[in-house]
Design an enzyme around this catalytic site. Structure first.
Site, PDB file in Angstrom:
ATOM      1  N   SER A   1       0.757  -1.101   0.067  1.00  0.00           N
ATOM      2  CA  SER A   1      -0.078   0.057   0.073  1.00  0.00           C
ATOM      3  C   SER A   1       0.810   1.124   0.103  1.00  0.00           C
ATOM      4  O   SER A   1       1.897   1.404   0.713  1.00  0.00           O
ATOM      5  CB  SER A   1      -1.059   0.113   1.327  1.00  0.00           C
ATOM      6  OG  SER A   1      -1.423   1.185   1.370  1.00  0.00           O
TER       7      SER A   1
ATOM      8  N   TYR B   1      -1.387  -0.651  10.458  1.00  0.00           N
ATOM      9  CA  TYR B   1      -1.398  -1.027   8.885  1.00  0.00           C
ATOM     10  C   TYR B   1      -0.313  -0.536   8.107  1.00  0.00           C
ATOM     11  O   TYR B   1       0.217  -1.283   7.310  1.00  0.00           O
ATOM     12  CB  TYR B   1      -2.946  -0.497   8.677  1.00  0.00           C
ATOM     13  CG  TYR B   1      -3.017  -0.831   6.987  1.00  0.00           C
ATOM     14  CD1 TYR B   1      -3.617  -2.159   6.549  1.00  0.00           C
ATOM     15  CD2 TYR B   1      -2.821   0.380   6.032  1.00  0.00           C
ATOM     16  CE1 TYR B   1      -3.667  -2.362   5.251  1.00  0.00           C
ATOM     17  CE2 TYR B   1      -3.242  -0.080   4.753  1.00  0.00           C
ATOM     18  CZ  TYR B   1      -3.402  -1.300   4.462  1.00  0.00           C
ATOM     19  OH  TYR B   1      -3.672  -1.546   3.077  1.00  0.00           O
TER      20      TYR B   1
HETATM   21  P1  NAP Z   1     -11.255  -6.361   0.839  1.00  0.00           P
HETATM   22  O1  NAP Z   1     -12.270  -6.084  -0.247  1.00  0.00           O
HETATM   23  O2  NAP Z   1     -11.807  -6.213   2.232  1.00  0.00           O
HETATM   24  O3  NAP Z   1     -11.049  -7.882   0.475  1.00  0.00           O
HETATM   25  C1  NAP Z   1     -10.151  -8.563   1.604  1.00  0.00           C
HETATM   26  C2  NAP Z   1      -9.736  -9.871   0.903  1.00  0.00           C
HETATM   27  O4  NAP Z   1      -8.875 -10.568   1.996  1.00  0.00           O
HETATM   28  C3  NAP Z   1     -11.225 -10.863   1.116  1.00  0.00           C
HETATM   29  O5  NAP Z   1     -11.192 -11.813  -0.020  1.00  0.00           O
HETATM   30  C4  NAP Z   1     -10.871 -11.391   2.501  1.00  0.00           C
HETATM   31  O6  NAP Z   1     -11.612 -12.783   2.265  1.00  0.00           O
HETATM   32  C5  NAP Z   1      -9.445 -11.925   2.462  1.00  0.00           C
HETATM   33  N1  NAP Z   1      -8.872 -12.001   3.887  1.00  0.00           N
HETATM   34  C6  NAP Z   1      -8.975 -11.081   4.808  1.00  0.00           C
HETATM   35  N2  NAP Z   1      -8.292 -11.870   5.994  1.00  0.00           N
HETATM   36  C7  NAP Z   1      -7.855 -12.867   5.599  1.00  0.00           C
HETATM   37  C8  NAP Z   1      -7.265 -14.066   6.222  1.00  0.00           C
HETATM   38  N3  NAP Z   1      -6.745 -13.914   7.375  1.00  0.00           N
HETATM   39  N4  NAP Z   1      -6.908 -15.136   5.534  1.00  0.00           N
HETATM   40  C9  NAP Z   1      -7.070 -15.243   4.081  1.00  0.00           C
HETATM   41  N5  NAP Z   1      -7.866 -14.051   3.209  1.00  0.00           N
HETATM   42  C10 NAP Z   1      -8.203 -13.097   4.162  1.00  0.00           C
HETATM   43  O7  NAP Z   1      -9.957  -5.745   0.568  1.00  0.00           O
HETATM   44  P2  NAP Z   1      -9.228  -5.257  -0.830  1.00  0.00           P
HETATM   45  O8  NAP Z   1      -9.454  -3.568  -0.534  1.00  0.00           O
HETATM   46  O9  NAP Z   1      -9.240  -5.953  -2.011  1.00  0.00           O
HETATM   47  O10 NAP Z   1      -7.572  -5.183  -0.344  1.00  0.00           O
HETATM   48  C11 NAP Z   1      -6.680  -6.346  -0.791  1.00  0.00           C
HETATM   49  C12 NAP Z   1      -5.301  -5.957  -0.320  1.00  0.00           C
HETATM   50  O11 NAP Z   1      -4.955  -4.675  -0.874  1.00  0.00           O
HETATM   51  C13 NAP Z   1      -5.117  -5.714   0.903  1.00  0.00           C
HETATM   52  O12 NAP Z   1      -3.698  -6.411   1.227  1.00  0.00           O
HETATM   53  C14 NAP Z   1      -5.026  -4.297   1.255  1.00  0.00           C
HETATM   54  O13 NAP Z   1      -4.309  -4.090   2.370  1.00  0.00           O
HETATM   55  C15 NAP Z   1      -4.549  -3.878  -0.125  1.00  0.00           C
HETATM   56  N6  NAP Z   1      -4.679  -2.384  -0.386  1.00  0.00           N
HETATM   57  C16 NAP Z   1      -6.032  -1.846  -0.374  1.00  0.00           C
HETATM   58  C17 NAP Z   1      -6.361  -0.630  -0.505  1.00  0.00           C
HETATM   59  C18 NAP Z   1      -7.731   0.001  -0.834  1.00  0.00           C
HETATM   60  O14 NAP Z   1      -7.948   1.291  -0.744  1.00  0.00           O
HETATM   61  N7  NAP Z   1      -8.852  -0.944  -1.033  1.00  0.00           N
HETATM   62  C19 NAP Z   1      -5.324   0.413  -0.731  1.00  0.00           C
HETATM   63  C20 NAP Z   1      -3.932  -0.350  -0.398  1.00  0.00           C
HETATM   64  C21 NAP Z   1      -3.839  -1.513  -0.305  1.00  0.00           C
HETATM   65  P3  NAP Z   1     -13.075 -13.121   3.223  1.00  0.00           P
HETATM   66  O15 NAP Z   1     -14.001 -12.277   2.568  1.00  0.00           O
HETATM   67  O16 NAP Z   1     -13.473 -14.589   2.711  1.00  0.00           O
HETATM   68  O17 NAP Z   1     -13.082 -12.836   4.848  1.00  0.00           O
END
Ligand code: NAP
Length: 248
Positions: A143, A157
């Site tokens: 991130s 985070y």
């Molecule tokens: P999201 O929509 O909340 O999806 C999170 C995913 O991770 C879901 O598939 C969830 O599965 C899974 N997950 C959570 N805890 C887990 C665990 N302990 N073991 C296995 N799977 C787990 O999040 P996202 O926005 O796509 O984020 C994905 C990545 O991008 C993350 O690493 C996040 O830090 C990074 N990121 C996101 C943003 C943003 O603005 N969205 C910005 C920078 C970085 P379940 O639903 O089955 O629990």
């Protein structure tokens, strides 16, 4: 046989977008999830509709035994592994460091850092030429918080993503001669459900004005960078930290 990709956190958000795009580009895809089986099965069905093999595999990446079992299942089901995307990750409610419990910080690092570490280790044991593998690629989802620090939001985070960046650079150099490339993408504010899970569903829209491009990003726009880093087109890229953040 198509190349096989494992996407952790593939059931929603950036991971789900990556699973779909990778399938369109010819990958068979294992969709890992923690809790939401229906969402993971729906993504797997979309992958199959594109003519690829797909598996929805439950495992909490923070639990090392579950990670080892996940890869053992993949060995049996897919018979190969060519790529890993570590997208599983969590945020938490906005808080100052002096308000954070030890349990909160431990969970953050267990999922975001130790989970990434454990999955990369298992992937390397299968893909590295040192272990008789045929090579492959790992993409970690970090991130831009790693560079911004996220004060008064979630410094825990941001620090966990800083660890992911350092891990990416070190591992890339460690295995550079073994046929495995290791890179990271650093998304900015992306419109996914992660913000609601941190108690602020409107966060992406609220912060759009702070982005030089004046908008939040879409999961597909991050997936495009991830799938490029996985591909042969990125053959000379390793140890890269690619910002996909609208300039933030
Ligand atoms: P999201 O929509 O909340 O999806 C999170 C995913 O991770 C879901 O598939 C969830 O599965 C899974 N997950 C959570 N805890 C887990 C665990 N302990 N073991 C296995 N799977 C787990 O999040 P996202 O926005 O796509 O984020 C994905 C990545 O991008 C993350 O690493 C996040 O830090 C990074 N990121 C996101 C943003 C943003 O603005 N969205 C910005 C920078 C970085 P379940 O639903 O089955 O629990």
């Amino acid at each position: 046989m198509n190349p096989v990709l494992l996407v952790t956190g593939g059931s929603r958000g950036i991971g789900a977008a990556t699973a779909r795009l990778a399938a369109a580009r010819g990958w068979d895809v294992a969709v890992n999830y923690a809790r939401d089986e229906a969402a993971a099965q729906a993504v797997a069905a979309e992958v199959r509709a594109l003519g690829r093999r797909a598996w929805a595999l439950q495992a909490d990446v923070a639990d090392d035994a579950q990670v080892r079992a996940l890869f053992a299942t993949l060995d049996r089901e897919a018979g190969a592994l060519d790529g890993l995307v570590n997208s599983a990750g969590v945020v938490d409610a906005a808080a100052r460091v002096d308000e954070m419990s030890a349990a909160r910080v431990a969970r953050m690092f267990a999922i975001n850092v130790l989970g990434t570490f454990a999955c990369a280790r298992e992937a390397l044991r299968r893909m590295s030429r040192r272990h008789g593998g045929r090579g492959g690629a790992i993409v970690n989802v970090s991130s831009v918080a790693a560079t911004l620090g996220s004060p008064a939001q979630y410094v825990d985070y941001a620090a966990s993503k800083g660890a992911v960046d350092t891990f990416t650079v070190g591992l890339a150099r460690e295995v550079a001669t073994e046929g495995v490339r290791v890179n990271a993408v650093r998304p900015g504010i992306i419109d996914t459900e992660i913000h609601a899970s941190g108690g602020e569903p409107d966060r992406a829209r609220r912060l759009a004005a702070s982005v030089p491009m004046q908008r939040a990003g879409q999961a597909d726009e991050v997936a495009a960078a991830i799938v490029w880093l996985l591909s042969a087109e990125a053959a000379y890229a390793t140890g890269a930290l690619l910002d996909v953040s609208g300039g933030r």
